[in-house]
Enzyme design. Structure first.
Site, PDB file in Angstrom:
ATOM      1  CG  LEU A 132      73.032 -32.156   2.304  1.00  0.00           C
ATOM      2  CD1 LEU A 132      73.038 -31.991   3.817  1.00  0.00           C
ATOM      3  CD2 LEU A 132      71.720 -31.659   1.715  1.00  0.00           C
ATOM      4  CG  ASP A 133      75.036 -26.864  -2.144  1.00  0.00           C
ATOM      5  OD1 ASP A 133      75.216 -27.700  -3.047  1.00  0.00           O
ATOM      6  OD2 ASP A 133      74.230 -25.923  -2.230  1.00  0.00           O
ATOM      7  NE  ARG A 134      84.003 -25.795   2.476  1.00  0.00           N
ATOM      8  CZ  ARG A 134      83.987 -24.674   3.197  1.00  0.00           C
ATOM      9  NH1 ARG A 134      83.015 -23.781   2.986  1.00  0.00           N
ATOM     10  NH2 ARG A 134      84.908 -24.444   4.116  1.00  0.00           N
ATOM     11  NE  ARG A 223      73.375 -21.646  -2.081  1.00  0.00           N
ATOM     12  CZ  ARG A 223      74.656 -21.858  -2.371  1.00  0.00           C
ATOM     13  NH1 ARG A 223      75.092 -23.098  -2.572  1.00  0.00           N
ATOM     14  NH2 ARG A 223      75.485 -20.844  -2.481  1.00  0.00           N
TER      15      ARG A 223
END
Length: 287
Positions: A132-134, A223
């Protein structure tokens, strides 16, 4: 690491083919040919190219060499599920999944490495399967050793791991169910990307809570896709989302994860509660 199967059929096949049928990766087989590990048939070491009938087949692999540059972090780890092969962790927002230039000491990998060390594991190289993204919170699947990673690679490549997300996007999406099927990047060279979504709830007249399913696994896919249809995620500065609604990161949470555990042939399903910052955002937008 030791893994054992009982071959119950008299039909002969090479050990190599038997192991491939069990999901052993080409990389692991190549490593075995070079002497990194061994295969036993009824307790005796055998070549991958011999033919076997009935018997007890055991694969023994040495632990993967740990990277000394990846330090251990004692910060908390929210474990949803654990067995000898897998970890399912609920990652908080603002925590990177893997070490990088901006953070090498406290990422999800650093925390898992410390957890494995506490368990006296010989293998201290965790493999993040569903990164996952930060700034994205939620469920992450981690393989505790390279053999588990090799077994699940086919599911990763075929996008058969069922990953579901909840996102708060700007504006009202009138179509209750849809698929965003747009390449990411320049249309001529962009990679194919497909995101399916369902409207969960309208948050006043300002935003929409949507459930998303990835049919491909591109970087920033959700996103970028919602931004491309003029419904950027709240708090997503990179893709033009609003930053004035009190959220310090993009409104995206990996709330459900399902995969097939090839060690047990069981389908695993896990869910995560909505984190407090997104709960509070939803309440504010509805009032």
């Amino acid at each position: 690491m030791k893994f054992t199967w009982n071959k119950e059929s008299d039909k002969k096949m090479t050990l190599k083919k038997f192991l491939k049928n069990k999901g052993v990766s080409h990389r692991t087989l190549s490593s075995l040919k070079k002497g990194n590990g061994k295969v036993l048939v009824d307790g005796k070491k055998k070549s991958l190219f011999i033919e076997v009938g009935k018997g007890k087949i055991t694969l023994i692999l040495p632990p993967e060499k740990s990277d000394e540059n990846v330090k251990m972090s004692k910060e908390p780890l929210d474990i949803i599920y654990e067995d000898s092969n897998w970890l399912v962790v609920d990652k908080p927002p603002l925590l990177s999944s893997v070490p990088g230039p901006s953070n090498r000491t406290d990422t999800l990998v650093n925390r898992v490495k410390f957890h494995l060390w506490q368990q006296k594991s010989k293998d201290l190289v965790p493999h993040v399967i569903t990164r996952l993204d930060r700034d994205t919170s939620g469920l992450v699947l981690v393989a505790k050793h390279r053999f588990a990673q090799g077994l699940i690679n086919k599911q990763v490549e075929e996008h058969s791991i069922d990953k579901r997300y909840l996102a708060v996007v700007e504006g009202i999406i009138t179509e209750k169910h849809g698929i965003i099927d747009k390449p990411l990047g320049p249309r001529e060279t962009g990679k194919i990307a497909k995101t399916e979504y369902w409207v969960r709830e309208y948050l006043g007249d300002k935003a929409t809570l949507v459930e998303c399913k990835l049919h491909t696994g591109r970087t920033h896919q959700i996103r970028a896709h919602f931004s491309s249809i003029n419904h950027a995620l709240v708090g997503d500065e990179l893709y033009g989302g609003r930053l004035d609604w009190g959220l310090e990161r993009q409104a995206l949470h990996a709330y459900q994860l399902a995969y097939v555990d090839l060690f047990t042939q069981e389908e695993k399903l896990f869910k995560s509660e909505m984190p407090k910052d997104l709960e509070n955002l939803i309440v504010r937008l509805k009032n």
